[in-house]
Every structure is written in structure tokens, then in C-alpha cells.
Motif scaffolding. Structure first.
Motif, PDB file in Angstrom:
ATOM      1  N   ALA A  62      -4.009  -6.545   9.126  1.00 17.82           N
ATOM      2  CA  ALA A  62      -3.697  -6.718  10.555  1.00 17.82           C
ATOM      3  C   ALA A  62      -4.129  -5.515  11.395  1.00 17.82           C
ATOM      4  O   ALA A  62      -4.087  -5.568  12.617  1.00 17.82           O
ATOM      5  CB  ALA A  62      -2.205  -6.959  10.730  1.00 17.82           C
ATOM      6  N   GLY A  63      -4.518  -4.408  10.734  1.00 19.11           N
ATOM      7  CA  GLY A  63      -4.900  -3.205  11.464  1.00 19.11           C
ATOM      8  C   GLY A  63      -3.725  -2.536  12.141  1.00 19.11           C
ATOM      9  O   GLY A  63      -3.842  -2.024  13.252  1.00 19.11           O
ATOM     10  N   LYS A  64      -2.557  -2.517  11.436  1.00 21.48           N
ATOM     11  CA  LYS A  64      -1.335  -1.991  12.044  1.00 21.48           C
ATOM     12  C   LYS A  64      -0.599  -1.027  11.125  1.00 21.48           C
ATOM     13  O   LYS A  64      -0.702  -1.121   9.908  1.00 21.48           O
ATOM     14  CB  LYS A  64      -0.390  -3.140  12.403  1.00 21.48           C
ATOM     15  N   ASP A  88      -8.704   2.915  15.494  1.00 20.13           N
ATOM     16  CA  ASP A  88      -9.794   2.937  14.518  1.00 20.13           C
ATOM     17  C   ASP A  88      -9.239   2.517  13.153  1.00 20.13           C
ATOM     18  O   ASP A  88      -8.363   3.188  12.612  1.00 20.13           O
ATOM     19  CB  ASP A  88     -10.368   4.354  14.437  1.00 20.13           C
ATOM     20  N   PRO A  89      -9.749   1.427  12.567  1.00 24.13           N
ATOM     21  CA  PRO A  89      -9.243   0.975  11.265  1.00 24.13           C
ATOM     22  C   PRO A  89      -9.318   2.037  10.169  1.00 24.13           C
ATOM     23  O   PRO A  89      -8.551   1.997   9.210  1.00 24.13           O
ATOM     24  CB  PRO A  89     -10.142  -0.222  10.933  1.00 24.13           C
ATOM     25  N   LEU A  92      -6.132   3.828   8.907  1.00 25.08           N
ATOM     26  CA  LEU A  92      -5.248   3.213   7.907  1.00 25.08           C
ATOM     27  C   LEU A  92      -5.502   3.770   6.513  1.00 25.08           C
ATOM     28  O   LEU A  92      -4.610   3.728   5.660  1.00 25.08           O
ATOM     29  CB  LEU A  92      -5.419   1.690   7.917  1.00 25.08           C
ATOM     30  N   ASP A  93      -6.705   4.282   6.273  1.00 28.06           N
ATOM     31  CA  ASP A  93      -7.034   4.865   4.972  1.00 28.06           C
ATOM     32  C   ASP A  93      -6.549   6.304   4.835  1.00 28.06           C
ATOM     33  O   ASP A  93      -6.585   6.873   3.756  1.00 28.06           O
ATOM     34  CB  ASP A  93      -8.554   4.810   4.740  1.00 28.06           C
ATOM     35  N   GLN A  94      -6.088   6.893   5.934  1.00 27.26           N
ATOM     36  CA  GLN A  94      -5.637   8.285   5.932  1.00 27.26           C
ATOM     37  C   GLN A  94      -4.170   8.439   5.543  1.00 27.26           C
ATOM     38  O   GLN A  94      -3.720   9.555   5.280  1.00 27.26           O
ATOM     39  CB  GLN A  94      -5.824   8.907   7.319  1.00 27.26           C
ATOM     40  N   LEU A 112       0.256  -1.085  23.001  1.00 25.17           N
ATOM     41  CA  LEU A 112       0.461   0.289  22.551  1.00 25.17           C
ATOM     42  C   LEU A 112      -0.377   0.508  21.300  1.00 25.17           C
ATOM     43  O   LEU A 112      -0.216  -0.189  20.303  1.00 25.17           O
ATOM     44  CB  LEU A 112       1.939   0.546  22.286  1.00 25.17           C
ATOM     45  N   ILE A 113      -1.278   1.492  21.369  1.00 30.10           N
ATOM     46  CA  ILE A 113      -2.269   1.737  20.328  1.00 30.10           C
ATOM     47  C   ILE A 113      -2.173   3.176  19.835  1.00 30.10           C
ATOM     48  O   ILE A 113      -2.085   4.109  20.641  1.00 30.10           O
ATOM     49  CB  ILE A 113      -3.705   1.513  20.879  1.00 30.10           C
TER      50      ILE A 113
END
Length: 121
Positions: A62-64, A88-89, A92-94, A112-113
């Protein structure tokens, strides 16, 4: 007429109590930011300030990120646990659940991002 009124009270009061209990239960659930009336960032404090939080969940599909955070001063928002989209997707890997982070959330096109993310020091 008295019997009808008593019957109506006997049916309506328990239904109202059940709705109130359901409402209280819903309030205890995790907050979603969709309807939050946060102030635009340009009206609040330091525009580059980072907030602190703990990653509770990473949802790559979901990119969340679900983040338990302190106050988001730039948005005039109190501490809570919320789900945020990431700008930036690759962000999520960080991180993984349990990581302490410093991050920036901004209102972008009404959502809200997370616009900046780093490990807490």
C-alpha cells in the motif's frame, strides 16, 4: 398508549446503549488521518522540524507506514498512532516495525505524506 410508550422505551434504550458502546470502541481504535483538521504546515513553527516516532507496521503493497508518533508541531497535531503514505516507496526499505525514527509529514493535495525519514539517533 402507556404500554406502547413502555415497549418503545424498552427497545430504544438498549439500542442506544449498544450504539454508544460501539462508538466508544471505535474511538479506541487507531487513528486514521483522513478527516483530521490539521493546520497547514506554513502556519506552524519551523518548516524543517522533524518529529519522533516508532514504526509499528510497514505496508509495502500500500506504500504506507503505521507510526506511533509524538506531536506533529508543523501540523498542530497531538501524539497518536496513524497510518501515513510515503512520498518515496524507497523509504519503506529503510525501516522495519520497532524502529525509532525522525520524520517529517506534510499535507500534499489534501493527504498527509511522510516526506522525510531517518533513523533516530
Amino acid at each position: 398508549m402507556i404500554r406502547f410508550s413502555s415497549l418503545l422505551s424498552a427497545l430504544v434504550v438498549p439500542a442506544g446503549l449498544a450504539l454508544a458502546a460501539g462508538s466508544a470502541s471505535a474511538q479506541m481504535q487507531m487513528h486514521d488521518h483522513a478527516g483530521h483538521n490539521a493546520m497547514p504546515s506554513e502556519t506552524q513553527g519551523d518548516s524543517n522540524a522533524l518529529s519522533t516516532g516508532e514504526v509499528k507496521k510497514v505496508d509495502r503493497d500500500a506504500g504506507k507506514l503505521t507510526i506511533q508518533h509524538g506531536s506533529l508541531d508543523n501540523l498542530n497535531m497531538p501524539a497518536m498512532t496513524m497510518v501515513f503514505k510515503v512520498q518515496d516507496p524507497a523509504m519503506l526499505d529503510q525501516v522495519k516495525a520497532g524502529d525509532n525514527i525522525r520524520f517529517r509529514v506534510e499535507r500534499v493535495n489534501g493527504s498527509l505524506i511522510v516526506t522525510k525519514l531517518e533513523a533516530a539517533k
